[in-house]
Design a protein around this motif. Structure first.
Motif, PDB file in Angstrom:
ATOM      1  N   GLU A 104     -13.432   2.607  11.172  1.00  0.00           N
ATOM      2  CA  GLU A 104     -12.538   1.455  11.006  1.00  0.00           C
ATOM      3  C   GLU A 104     -11.707   1.574   9.728  1.00  0.00           C
ATOM      4  O   GLU A 104     -10.511   1.269   9.721  1.00  0.00           O
ATOM      5  CB  GLU A 104     -13.358   0.157  10.981  1.00  0.00           C
ATOM      6  CG  GLU A 104     -13.942  -0.232  12.318  1.00  0.00           C
ATOM      7  CD  GLU A 104     -14.890  -1.429  12.201  1.00  0.00           C
ATOM      8  OE1 GLU A 104     -14.983  -2.008  11.092  1.00  0.00           O
ATOM      9  OE2 GLU A 104     -15.526  -1.764  13.212  1.00  0.00           O
ATOM     10  N   GLU A 105     -12.328   2.020   8.649  1.00  0.00           N
ATOM     11  CA  GLU A 105     -11.607   2.170   7.378  1.00  0.00           C
ATOM     12  C   GLU A 105     -10.538   3.261   7.471  1.00  0.00           C
ATOM     13  O   GLU A 105      -9.445   3.115   6.923  1.00  0.00           O
ATOM     14  CB  GLU A 105     -12.581   2.475   6.232  1.00  0.00           C
ATOM     15  CG  GLU A 105     -13.536   1.343   5.913  1.00  0.00           C
ATOM     16  CD  GLU A 105     -12.810   0.074   5.496  1.00  0.00           C
ATOM     17  OE1 GLU A 105     -11.817   0.158   4.745  1.00  0.00           O
ATOM     18  OE2 GLU A 105     -13.250  -1.022   5.916  1.00  0.00           O
ATOM     19  N   VAL A 106     -10.854   4.332   8.161  1.00  0.00           N
ATOM     20  CA  VAL A 106      -9.870   5.404   8.345  1.00  0.00           C
ATOM     21  C   VAL A 106      -8.698   4.888   9.173  1.00  0.00           C
ATOM     22  O   VAL A 106      -7.533   5.183   8.879  1.00  0.00           O
ATOM     23  CB  VAL A 106     -10.525   6.645   9.008  1.00  0.00           C
ATOM     24  CG1 VAL A 106      -9.464   7.649   9.453  1.00  0.00           C
ATOM     25  CG2 VAL A 106     -11.499   7.296   8.042  1.00  0.00           C
ATOM     26  N   GLU A 107      -8.961   4.096  10.175  1.00  0.00           N
ATOM     27  CA  GLU A 107      -7.896   3.505  10.978  1.00  0.00           C
ATOM     28  C   GLU A 107      -7.030   2.574  10.136  1.00  0.00           C
ATOM     29  O   GLU A 107      -5.805   2.525  10.285  1.00  0.00           O
ATOM     30  CB  GLU A 107      -8.486   2.741  12.166  1.00  0.00           C
ATOM     31  CG  GLU A 107      -8.991   3.633  13.274  1.00  0.00           C
ATOM     32  CD  GLU A 107      -9.622   2.839  14.415  1.00  0.00           C
ATOM     33  OE1 GLU A 107      -9.340   1.621  14.518  1.00  0.00           O
ATOM     34  OE2 GLU A 107     -10.366   3.437  15.180  1.00  0.00           O
ATOM     35  N   LYS A 108      -7.643   1.838   9.204  1.00  0.00           N
ATOM     36  CA  LYS A 108      -6.875   0.968   8.323  1.00  0.00           C
ATOM     37  C   LYS A 108      -5.947   1.782   7.427  1.00  0.00           C
ATOM     38  O   LYS A 108      -4.835   1.366   7.134  1.00  0.00           O
ATOM     39  CB  LYS A 108      -7.817   0.118   7.458  1.00  0.00           C
ATOM     40  CG  LYS A 108      -8.486  -1.013   8.192  1.00  0.00           C
ATOM     41  CD  LYS A 108      -9.358  -1.802   7.227  1.00  0.00           C
ATOM     42  CE  LYS A 108     -10.158  -2.870   7.943  1.00  0.00           C
ATOM     43  NZ  LYS A 108     -11.055  -3.586   7.014  1.00  0.00           N
ATOM     44  N   LEU A 109      -6.440   2.936   6.981  1.00  0.00           N
ATOM     45  CA  LEU A 109      -5.601   3.796   6.136  1.00  0.00           C
ATOM     46  C   LEU A 109      -4.387   4.319   6.890  1.00  0.00           C
ATOM     47  O   LEU A 109      -3.351   4.591   6.291  1.00  0.00           O
ATOM     48  CB  LEU A 109      -6.410   4.964   5.574  1.00  0.00           C
ATOM     49  CG  LEU A 109      -7.411   4.631   4.477  1.00  0.00           C
ATOM     50  CD1 LEU A 109      -8.186   5.876   4.085  1.00  0.00           C
ATOM     51  CD2 LEU A 109      -6.705   4.053   3.270  1.00  0.00           C
ATOM     52  N   ILE A 169       3.842   0.650   1.622  1.00  0.00           N
ATOM     53  CA  ILE A 169       3.515   0.555   0.193  1.00  0.00           C
ATOM     54  C   ILE A 169       3.793   1.889  -0.497  1.00  0.00           C
ATOM     55  O   ILE A 169       4.387   1.931  -1.581  1.00  0.00           O
ATOM     56  CB  ILE A 169       2.041   0.116   0.009  1.00  0.00           C
ATOM     57  CG1 ILE A 169       1.862  -1.330   0.460  1.00  0.00           C
ATOM     58  CG2 ILE A 169       1.601   0.296  -1.447  1.00  0.00           C
ATOM     59  CD1 ILE A 169       0.422  -1.788   0.541  1.00  0.00           C
ATOM     60  N   GLY A 170       3.404   2.973   0.134  1.00  0.00           N
ATOM     61  CA  GLY A 170       3.654   4.303  -0.443  1.00  0.00           C
ATOM     62  C   GLY A 170       5.139   4.584  -0.601  1.00  0.00           C
ATOM     63  O   GLY A 170       5.591   5.081  -1.645  1.00  0.00           O
ATOM     64  N   ILE A 171       5.908   4.275   0.427  1.00  0.00           N
ATOM     65  CA  ILE A 171       7.356   4.498   0.369  1.00  0.00           C
ATOM     66  C   ILE A 171       7.987   3.626  -0.721  1.00  0.00           C
ATOM     67  O   ILE A 171       8.866   4.070  -1.453  1.00  0.00           O
ATOM     68  CB  ILE A 171       7.986   4.234   1.749  1.00  0.00           C
ATOM     69  CG1 ILE A 171       7.577   5.329   2.731  1.00  0.00           C
ATOM     70  CG2 ILE A 171       9.497   4.143   1.650  1.00  0.00           C
ATOM     71  CD1 ILE A 171       7.948   5.051   4.167  1.00  0.00           C
ATOM     72  N   THR A 172       7.515   2.401  -0.849  1.00  0.00           N
ATOM     73  CA  THR A 172       8.039   1.493  -1.879  1.00  0.00           C
ATOM     74  C   THR A 172       7.760   2.034  -3.276  1.00  0.00           C
ATOM     75  O   THR A 172       8.630   2.005  -4.155  1.00  0.00           O
ATOM     76  CB  THR A 172       7.418   0.096  -1.722  1.00  0.00           C
ATOM     77  OG1 THR A 172       7.684  -0.382  -0.402  1.00  0.00           O
ATOM     78  CG2 THR A 172       7.977  -0.873  -2.744  1.00  0.00           C
ATOM     79  N   VAL A 173       6.570   2.541  -3.497  1.00  0.00           N
ATOM     80  CA  VAL A 173       6.217   3.108  -4.803  1.00  0.00           C
ATOM     81  C   VAL A 173       7.087   4.327  -5.098  1.00  0.00           C
ATOM     82  O   VAL A 173       7.619   4.468  -6.208  1.00  0.00           O
ATOM     83  CB  VAL A 173       4.707   3.465  -4.850  1.00  0.00           C
ATOM     84  CG1 VAL A 173       4.388   4.308  -6.075  1.00  0.00           C
ATOM     85  CG2 VAL A 173       3.869   2.209  -4.829  1.00  0.00           C
TER      86      VAL A 173
END
Length: 96
Positions: free
Chosen positions: A14-19, A27-31
């Motif tokens: 589930e955590e991998v799917e969230k990533l 968020i990455g593109i914004t940074v």
């Protein structure tokens, strides 16, 4: 397989799917965009400083050309000694 391990593996999945969700990509593109904008602003500031220095040098060069031509005319007229005396007197008057 133990039931507890199965629960942990499900949580991990589930955590991998969230990533992999689009939110993290945004968020990455914004940074990355913010970092690029900061770099561009810094670069623009450096270019502006260089442009200002070039303009100062250009003004000094133009002044030199004007005074150089004036000196050549005075020298041609054979008035150079008087010219320098007059300049000296004007400088002395300004400083007093």
């Amino acid at each position: 397989m133990d039931y507890e391990i199965k629960i942990l593996l499900n949580r991990l999945a589930e955590e991998v799917e969230k990533l992999n969700s689009p939110d993290w990509w945004i968020i990455g593109i914004t940074v990355v965009n913010a970092l690029i904008m900061i770099w561009l602003g810094w670069r623009q500031d450096k270019l502006q400083q260089r442009q200002t220095e070039l303009q100062k040098q250009q003004i000094l060069q133009q002044e030199y050309e004007i005074y150089s031509q004036l000196y050549k005319l005075v020298k041609k007229a054979n008035l150079a000694p008087y010219f320098w005396v007059n300049i000296w007197v004007m400088i002395k008057r300004k400083t007093m």
